[in-house]
Design an enzyme around this catalytic site. Structure first.
Site, PDB file in Angstrom:
ATOM      1  N   CYS A 122      29.658  22.837 -33.672  1.00 24.82           N
ATOM      2  CA  CYS A 122      29.808  24.159 -33.075  1.00 24.82           C
ATOM      3  C   CYS A 122      30.475  25.139 -34.038  1.00 24.82           C
ATOM      4  CB  CYS A 122      30.575  24.072 -31.764  1.00 24.82           C
ATOM      5  SG  CYS A 122      32.139  23.192 -31.848  1.00 24.82           S
ATOM      6  N   HIS A 123      31.184  24.624 -35.035  1.00 27.18           N
ATOM      7  CA  HIS A 123      31.842  25.514 -36.014  1.00 27.18           C
ATOM      8  C   HIS A 123      30.836  26.285 -36.862  1.00 27.18           C
ATOM      9  CE1 HIS A 123      31.262  21.636 -38.070  1.00 27.18           C
ATOM     10  NE2 HIS A 123      31.113  22.347 -39.188  1.00 27.18           N
TER      11      HIS A 123
END
EC number: 2.1.1.63
Length: 159
Positions: A122-123
């Site tokens: 998700c980063h």
């Protein structure tokens, strides 16, 4: 689920496994976490995470299964796994890829609910124009992860 904690460039990081898959990851130490992995899958997960943080691994092979999440959240998490190492995309681009062009905020919510951060990256999702916004582990951790991947990607491209 059994938790194992490891040291990383983003601080302590806990990974939760059961007999079949990684089911969770957490920034920091989970209270019940052990220092040593308890089974083969946990050892594999910890070894892969250590290799990732050392810049030696660009794709996780450990099986992952989210214990819960809406159909949309699961679709976002699947889409995240397709974002290439060292690259980013935006919340809006993910929403469009899922056929929901107005759902950028919902993508952000799904990112925040990602049960397996780092392994499910998700980063790598940023705001419009590449703006660094939102991250369940805090923006300094997001920056560290993106810088790590960018440095490794550059080294590999130039060597």
């Amino acid at each position: 689920m059994r938790w194992t904690v490891l040291d990383s460039p983003i601080g302590e990081f806990s990974v939760g496994t059961d007999a079949d898959a990684v089911r969770g990851a957490h920034f920091g130490r989970v209270a019940s976490a052990d220092e040593e992995p308890g089974d083969d899958l946990a050892r594999q997960a910890v070894a892969e995470l250590r290799a990732y943080f050392a810049g030696e691994l660009t794709e996780f092979g450990v099986p992952v299964s989210a214990p819960r999440g809406s159909e949309f959240e699961r679709a976002v998490w699947r889409e995240m796994t397709g974002i290439p190492y060292g690259e980013t995309t935006t919340y809006g681009e993910v929403a469009r890829a899922l056929g929901e062009p107005g759902a950028a905020r919902a993508v952000g919510v799904a990112c925040n609910r990602n049960p397996v951060p780092v392994i499910v990256p998700c980063h790598r999702i940023v705001g419009a124009g590449g703006k660094l916004v939102g991250f369940g582990g805090g923006l300094p951790r997001k920056v560290t992860l993106l810088e790590l991947e960018a440095a490794v990607a550059l080294r590999r491209a130039w060597s």
